[in-house]
Design an enzyme around this catalytic site. Sequence first.
Site, PDB file in Angstrom:
ATOM      1  N   ASP A 163     -23.257  19.627  47.385  1.00 30.13           N
ATOM      2  CA  ASP A 163     -23.872  20.985  47.824  1.00 30.13           C
ATOM      3  C   ASP A 163     -23.476  22.191  46.667  1.00 30.13           C
ATOM      4  O   ASP A 163     -24.471  22.809  46.384  1.00 30.13           O
ATOM      5  CB  ASP A 163     -23.032  21.634  49.034  1.00 30.13           C
ATOM      6  CG  ASP A 163     -23.460  22.786  49.619  1.00 30.13           C
ATOM      7  OD1 ASP A 163     -24.727  23.000  49.895  1.00 30.13           O
ATOM      8  OD2 ASP A 163     -22.673  23.737  49.350  1.00 30.13           O
TER       9      ASP A 163
ATOM     10  N   GLU B 104     -27.383  15.531  48.876  1.00 34.50           N
ATOM     11  CA  GLU B 104     -26.256  16.074  48.155  1.00 34.50           C
ATOM     12  C   GLU B 104     -25.336  15.203  47.528  1.00 34.50           C
ATOM     13  O   GLU B 104     -24.678  15.315  46.710  1.00 34.50           O
ATOM     14  CB  GLU B 104     -25.684  17.300  49.107  1.00 34.50           C
ATOM     15  CG  GLU B 104     -26.859  18.230  49.460  1.00 34.50           C
ATOM     16  CD  GLU B 104     -26.216  19.173  50.268  1.00 34.50           C
ATOM     17  OE1 GLU B 104     -26.529  20.441  50.507  1.00 34.50           O
ATOM     18  OE2 GLU B 104     -25.188  19.228  51.255  1.00 34.50           O
TER      19      GLU B 104
END
Length: 226
Positions: free
Chosen positions: A37, A109
């Site tokens: 992320d 991610e």
Amino acid sequence: MTDRIAYRFANQDLLAQALTHRSAGAPHNERLEFLGDALVNLITAEALYLRWPGVDEGALTRARAELVRESALAPIARELELGARLTLGPGEMKSGGHRRDSILADALEAVVAAIYLDADFETCRAAVLPWFEPAMAALPPPNKVGKDAKTRLQEWLQGRQKPLPVYELVAESGEDHAKTFRVSCRVAEPVLLTEGEGNSRRSAEQVAAEAALAAIQVARGKEQLL
């Protein structure tokens, strides 16, 4: 798989972990997702900074938010065919977890983090940035990138020296893989209490903020909101 992501892993275990949902047991991809992320945010932020010289922080922030939201990451994961390669627990497999936006976005991610750990940041950026190029090219001009409902509501209130809204979780329901959240948005002046539902707390807050903006618009007639 390696052809799709344009990177060949030296440590295949990292890739396997990145594609393992927590429902399948450990080692799963949640820690990789956390790191990924941050990497996705950095890679897209740097690309926007270089692409749009002179554009202010607010427009850059809104553009990045458009690129890294769940509904933007999931299509990239589908393009890379991550869903078919996910390792899921029996419950998630039965409920179609390999098609769910939240699981696909998290896996994407995690794969980004796996590339970074397997190599280095420069290699990771070179592999990942092309995934986002179509979405970047499709962004409207910097001064036209839309503000989300929470931002518009906050700016409207701040511009009139009014207290900021307060968001509270009212309820959540459903199984872990398909939860529904209900959130309230309380505005002190003008006095308003609205609610919104979504498949994440963040999305429910946006719905509640949009409802508050609509109520203010009705109360104030044709006054233009931010």
